[in-house]
Design a protein around this motif. Structure first.
Motif, PDB file in Angstrom:
ATOM      1  N   GLU A   1       0.851  -1.096  -0.168  1.00 30.37           N
ATOM      2  CA  GLU A   1       0.233  -0.334  -0.413  1.00 30.37           C
ATOM      3  C   GLU A   1       1.160   0.977   0.131  1.00 30.37           C
ATOM      4  O   GLU A   1       1.708   1.189   0.579  1.00 30.37           O
ATOM      5  CB  GLU A   1      -0.664  -0.007   0.997  1.00 30.37           C
ATOM      6  CG  GLU A   1      -2.007  -0.845   1.719  1.00 30.37           C
ATOM      7  CD  GLU A   1      -2.960  -1.277   2.875  1.00 30.37           C
ATOM      8  OE1 GLU A   1      -2.666  -0.188   3.360  1.00 30.37           O
ATOM      9  OE2 GLU A   1      -4.103  -1.578   2.591  1.00 30.37           O
TER      10      GLU A   1
ATOM     11  N   GLU B   1      -4.956   5.797  -1.691  1.00 27.94           N
ATOM     12  CA  GLU B   1      -5.865   4.348  -1.718  1.00 27.94           C
ATOM     13  C   GLU B   1      -5.285   3.304  -2.623  1.00 27.94           C
ATOM     14  O   GLU B   1      -4.339   3.468  -3.436  1.00 27.94           O
ATOM     15  CB  GLU B   1      -7.614   4.354  -1.605  1.00 27.94           C
ATOM     16  CG  GLU B   1      -7.432   5.204  -0.658  1.00 27.94           C
ATOM     17  CD  GLU B   1      -7.508   4.637   0.711  1.00 27.94           C
ATOM     18  OE1 GLU B   1      -7.240   3.321   1.153  1.00 27.94           O
ATOM     19  OE2 GLU B   1      -7.765   5.815   1.551  1.00 27.94           O
TER      20      GLU B   1
ATOM     21  N   VAL C   1      -3.146   0.092  -3.667  1.00 24.51           N
ATOM     22  CA  VAL C   1      -1.978  -1.382  -3.769  1.00 24.51           C
ATOM     23  C   VAL C   1      -0.953  -0.703  -5.108  1.00 24.51           C
ATOM     24  O   VAL C   1      -1.219  -0.977  -5.866  1.00 24.51           O
ATOM     25  CB  VAL C   1      -2.156  -2.727  -3.615  1.00 24.51           C
ATOM     26  CG1 VAL C   1      -1.054  -3.652  -3.937  1.00 24.51           C
ATOM     27  CG2 VAL C   1      -2.659  -2.829  -2.350  1.00 24.51           C
TER      28      VAL C   1
END
Length: 265
Positions: free
Chosen positions: A140, A152, A154
Motif C-alpha cells: 500500500e 488508496e 496497492v
C-alpha cells in the motif's frame, strides 16, 4: 364566485364621474390561460462505470492494438529480445502524479511507454534493463506523517542500480526523470472492460516481471555485481507533503488521454 365589474360610483348623468371596479357575486370568472412555455428536451447523463469507460481513448475499439503494434517497432531484438507481455498501467511519479502508461516486458528489458491515445503516437519510451533490477516491492502507499496527501490502493515499485532513493535535488524536482525506481498501480478503469482487464491486473504483472527478472539475472549476469532480485511486501513511500500540483493533476485526470467536453487531451 366573485368577479370584478366596472360600476359607476356617481350617477350616470354626472359628467366626468369616475368608475371603479366592484366585486359581484354569482358570476363565473373568465378561464385562466397560463403563459406559454417552450419545453426543451433534457439530456440525462448517468455516471456509470461503463459511461466513464468511453471517456478514455485507450478503450476505444482497435486503439490499444494499434498502439502495441507501433511500440513493437522500438523493440530491438539484440538488446531487448522478444516481447513477452503487454500491460496497461498507471505510473505514479515521485510527486504522486498519475500517468497512463503502456508497459512491455521483454526477455531483457522493461519498456515504459508514454503513448498518446488521441493522436496515436508514441511520445517517449524508457528502457530499464532487467539485469539491473534488484528490488521489487508490492504494498500500500504511504506518505510522511505531516503530509496532506493520501492515496488508496496497492502499487508495485521496481528499483534498480542498488539505489533506494533519488538524490535530494531530484526528489524535490517534480520534472526530474533521474529517479532510480518506477511505481505502478492499476488503471482506474481496470475492471470495466473484460477484453482489456487482463492487461491491467497488477498481481499478474508482478508475477511475470519477477520471472523475467530472475531469468535475465541468470542468463545475462552483470559483471562485478551480486545477481539476484529481492521481492518484498512493504509500504511504498511517496515523499510529498502539500501535493497541490498532484491533487489538480489527479482530480482532473490530466495524465490520461480522455475526452473533456468537446475536446480531448
Amino acid at each position: 364566485m366573485l368577479q370584478l365589474r366596472d360600476e359607476a360610483e356617481a350617477p350616470a348623468d354626472s359628467p366626468g364621474s369616475p368608475t371603479a371596479a366592484t366585486l359581484v357575486p354569482g358570476e363565473a370568472a373568465p378561464p385562466f390561460s397560463p403563459p406559454r412555455e417552450t419545453l426543451r428536451p433534457v439530456s440525462v447523463r448517468t455516471a456509470t462505470r461503463g459511461g466513464r469507460l468511453r471517456e478514455y481513448f485507450v478503450f476505444r475499439p482497435g486503439t490499444i492494438e494499434q498502439a502495441v503494434s507501433e511500440i513493437r517497432v522500438v523493440v530491438t531484438p539484440g538488446e531487448d529480445g522478444e516481447v513477452r507481455s503487454v500491460w496497461l498501467l498507471t505510473e505514479i511519479d515521485h510527486w504522486n502524479n498519475e500517468k497512463e502508461r503502456l508497459v512491455l516486458i521483454t526477455d531483457r528489458s522493461l519498456l515504459i511507454c508514454k503513448y498518446n491515445f488521441i493522436s496515436l503516437q508514441c511520445q517517449h519510451v524508457t528502457r530499464v534493463a532487467l539485469g539491473a533490477v534488484d528490488t521489487i516491492s508490492l504494498g500500500e502507499f504511504e506518505f510522511p506523517p505531516k503530509s496532506l496527501n493520501k492515496r488508496e490502493g496497492v502499487g508495485i515499485r521496481i528499483q534498480w542500480d542498488r539505489q533506494s532513493r533519488a538524490s535530494f535535488i531530484n526528489r524535490w524536482n517534480p520534472w526530474s526523470t533521474n529517479i532510480p525506481y518506477v511505481t505502478f498501480t492499476e488503471h482506474p478503469m481496470a475492471g470495466a472492460d473484460e477484453k482489456i482487464a487482463s492487461l491491467c491486473l497488477l498481481e499478474n504483472f508482478k508475477t511475470q516481471l519477477v520471472q523475467a527478472v530472475k531469468k535475465a539475472h541468470k542468463e545475462c549476469p552483470v559483471p562485478g555485481r551480486a545477481n539476484g532480485v529481492l521481492v518484498l511486501e512493504r509500504p511504498l513511500l511517496i515523499e510529498t507533503y502539500l501535493g497541490l500540483m498532484s491533487f489538480i493533476n489527479n482530480e482532473a485526470k490530466l495524465g490520461y488521454s480522455m475526452t473533456r467536453g468537446k475536446f480531448g487531451f
